[in-house]
Design an enzyme around this catalytic site. Sequence first.
Site, PDB file in Angstrom:
ATOM      1  N   TYR A 113       0.799  -1.217   0.000  1.00  0.00           N
ATOM      2  CA  TYR A 113       0.000   0.000   0.000  1.00  0.00           C
ATOM      3  C   TYR A 113       0.832   1.267   0.000  1.00  0.00           C
ATOM      4  O   TYR A 113       0.325   2.350   0.197  1.00  0.00           O
ATOM      5  CB  TYR A 113      -0.991  -0.017   1.170  1.00  0.00           C
ATOM      6  CG  TYR A 113      -2.135   0.933   0.937  1.00  0.00           C
ATOM      7  CD1 TYR A 113      -2.859   0.878  -0.250  1.00  0.00           C
ATOM      8  CD2 TYR A 113      -2.441   1.917   1.850  1.00  0.00           C
ATOM      9  CE1 TYR A 113      -3.877   1.773  -0.494  1.00  0.00           C
ATOM     10  CE2 TYR A 113      -3.474   2.805   1.624  1.00  0.00           C
ATOM     11  CZ  TYR A 113      -4.182   2.730   0.443  1.00  0.00           C
ATOM     12  OH  TYR A 113      -5.189   3.628   0.186  1.00  0.00           O
ATOM     13  N   TRP A 115       2.824   3.091   1.742  1.00  0.00           N
ATOM     14  CA  TRP A 115       3.271   3.954   2.835  1.00  0.00           C
ATOM     15  C   TRP A 115       4.452   3.336   3.587  1.00  0.00           C
ATOM     16  O   TRP A 115       4.895   3.860   4.599  1.00  0.00           O
ATOM     17  CB  TRP A 115       2.134   4.197   3.826  1.00  0.00           C
ATOM     18  CG  TRP A 115       1.125   5.191   3.362  1.00  0.00           C
ATOM     19  CD1 TRP A 115      -0.128   4.913   2.886  1.00  0.00           C
ATOM     20  CD2 TRP A 115       1.246   6.619   3.318  1.00  0.00           C
ATOM     21  NE1 TRP A 115      -0.776   6.076   2.558  1.00  0.00           N
ATOM     22  CE2 TRP A 115       0.039   7.141   2.817  1.00  0.00           C
ATOM     23  CE3 TRP A 115       2.262   7.510   3.652  1.00  0.00           C
ATOM     24  CZ2 TRP A 115      -0.184   8.501   2.640  1.00  0.00           C
ATOM     25  CZ3 TRP A 115       2.041   8.864   3.481  1.00  0.00           C
ATOM     26  CH2 TRP A 115       0.828   9.349   2.982  1.00  0.00           C
TER      27      TRP A 115
END
Length: 769
Positions: A113, A115
């Site tokens: 994802y 991050w």
Amino acid sequence: MEDQRLAFTLGHWGLHEVQSGPQGLATLRPWRSDPDPSEIGLDQLSAEVDRLRVLRPAFRKGWLTGGPGNSGIDRGSDRFVELPWDEAFDIVANELNRVVQLYGNTAIYGGSYGWGSAGRFHHAQSQIHRFLNVLGGYVKSRDSYSYGCGSVIMPHIVGPMESLLEQHTDWETLARHTTLFVAFGGLPLRNTQMSPGGTSQHRVKDAIASMRAMGKKFINVSPLKNDISGAAEWVPIRPGTDVALMLALAFVLLSENLHDEEFLQRYCVGATEVKSYLLGHKDGCPKSPAWAEAITGIPADRVVALARDMAGSVTMVNASWSLQRQSHGEQSYWALVTLASMLGQIGLPGGGFGFGYGTLNSVGSSEAKLSGPRFPQGNNPIKEFIPVARVADMLLTPGGKFTYDGSVYTYPDIKLIYWAGGNPFHHHQDLNRLRRAWQNPETIIVNEPYWTATAKAADIVLPTSTYLERNDLGYASREGHLVAVSKCREPLADSKSDFDIFTGIADRLQLAQEFTLGKSADDWLLDMYEQFRRTLSSEVDLPKYDDFLRIGRVELSGQRKSATLLAKFREDPERNQLSTPSGRIELFSSKVHGFDLHDCPGQATWLEPHEWLGSDMAQQFPLHLLSQEPRRRLHSQLDHSAYSRAGKIKDREPILMNPNDAKARGIDDGDIVRVFNERGACLAALQVVPDLMQKVVILRTGAWFDPVDWGGADVLEKHGNPNVLTLDKPASGLSQATIAQTCLVEVERFAGEVPPVTAFDLPDGIAKA
């Protein structure tokens, strides 16, 4: 350009100076030129944060002894066995090869994802995608949890969401020209601590203060009064009903002839259909202020006054990303564009619309939009994909059908998940459902620096270094800097970078040359920098690489310039057509209408959410739960840090509640309460907040998932994670995006002995550092 000899590191939440401490231990402090630095991450070199590090390759005992597919129900509670890297590389390579040979690459889901790290080379998402592409491809995800609805609907209305975010009118232009800023969902500074890739100067607090000092007026349309920095007029609204308010505002503009007919005719298509719907010609129901009052709880005369105020001002209307994370979330953004089009100020300085002010530090920046250094990911020959929020559906219903943006697709049958750079047991909804789905794959591999819930629920955990333990290139678009990220210390214990991990696995598969191209990490950094330097040679005079490393940070602010969203389109809509089918703003989309979706019609429409305070379900669960971004961490990152834990009450995440709602339930500030609905229950600590609407509660996201029993039924979560309560259904058949903000609950005092929080305990078999 700066010429200084400071050592820097860069996280999503800020640029930090690295200082040597006693015994050579490094410490972090905010960059001295940041006017409003975030405190997140300053303690991440502490022993408390290191205590939760994954130190050596770890294998779930049931998987290791019983083989792939064995005892998936034990994920999250099984013991782990630590092995040396040579054995780990062999086992992982053999397992990947087994799955590819037996099932093909469509059986591999590459979860990431983004991050996971801020660096441009050591970026977990880029690394895993390149590795899996070299392996022969993988099933990928599309869009984001943050604005999945926006990503799919906005190209039909105006243009790609990501492009619009990069082009938002800058704060300086707003300060000069805007007189009224209407913030649907507020302008919370907690969100603006971050930018994907790294924040330089936190600008939003000062920008809003500057506007307010110049007499600009702010209106906060939100259930929470302090959802905006500083003084603002508060318009409390029932969650999930902003579309009804926007339509009623448009109704007033139309019925009082305050709308801009010339703008509608020249720059838009579909105004006729919109007017017909607003006036009730289609369904016999005019979208009047009285109609909206019954839905939103906002008095009709306030709606009328607000519409007139907006028409008589230079008005910026902005919607937070949270507004589209709900049932039929596409309609929130479509209705906002419709309202802004009725006002006719789109493309003019200070007017128009926004979809990201108050969400990231970079939105509204006047820094240049420059494509940064990139680590090439290669090509994925596998075409199968899922919308990112449908991972549990994929695992539970392989072979099932789903619609997406007008087409029909099939869920693949996933046998192996490889996750790097993310935490699905934070981001996903209905975590009890995800927990059941997570038992189905034969093997789950995770690259992870900390023992998060996702790591504990994996079969193989490979320890990654953090961005503080490697050199990198730090860059974020519209942040105005390029940073030579300096390694603060050596990787802890046996942890390795994702690049080194994938290189080791690729070597066992005879794919190392294809993955690395014969380059070391330092070689890649040099090549990426030089490519960036050549690309920008006509715009920015970057120093040679060795000089860049010596300087540590290069300012790109010479490229700053003011911007007004859609100004060129406004100036000449024929020569500067939009990327929509008509080249104009599509208030009615023939294409979307042609998809014939009952939950996403061809224009902005009020559709009742699956759950809301006006539904029958509110009789059983009378509180609307909103889950907001926390102030003391980014999503779930560093929740185990002292800074994040200082914001908890009795080790639990606080749940905000109106005093009258607390009194009605006989609960007091600081009480441990049970928050529950049909999907699950969690414990939280009550925090009474007077400036919150009645019948609304707020529980911040990111508390590490901590169920009483990983393998049991819908068991109690002990830590305060709101996603055990949220609904895992798609926003619509168009986007399949998350609807985390559509959630009804009840709250009661917890009876019995309060179980301890174990989210920050090491799993069985793992020794302390």
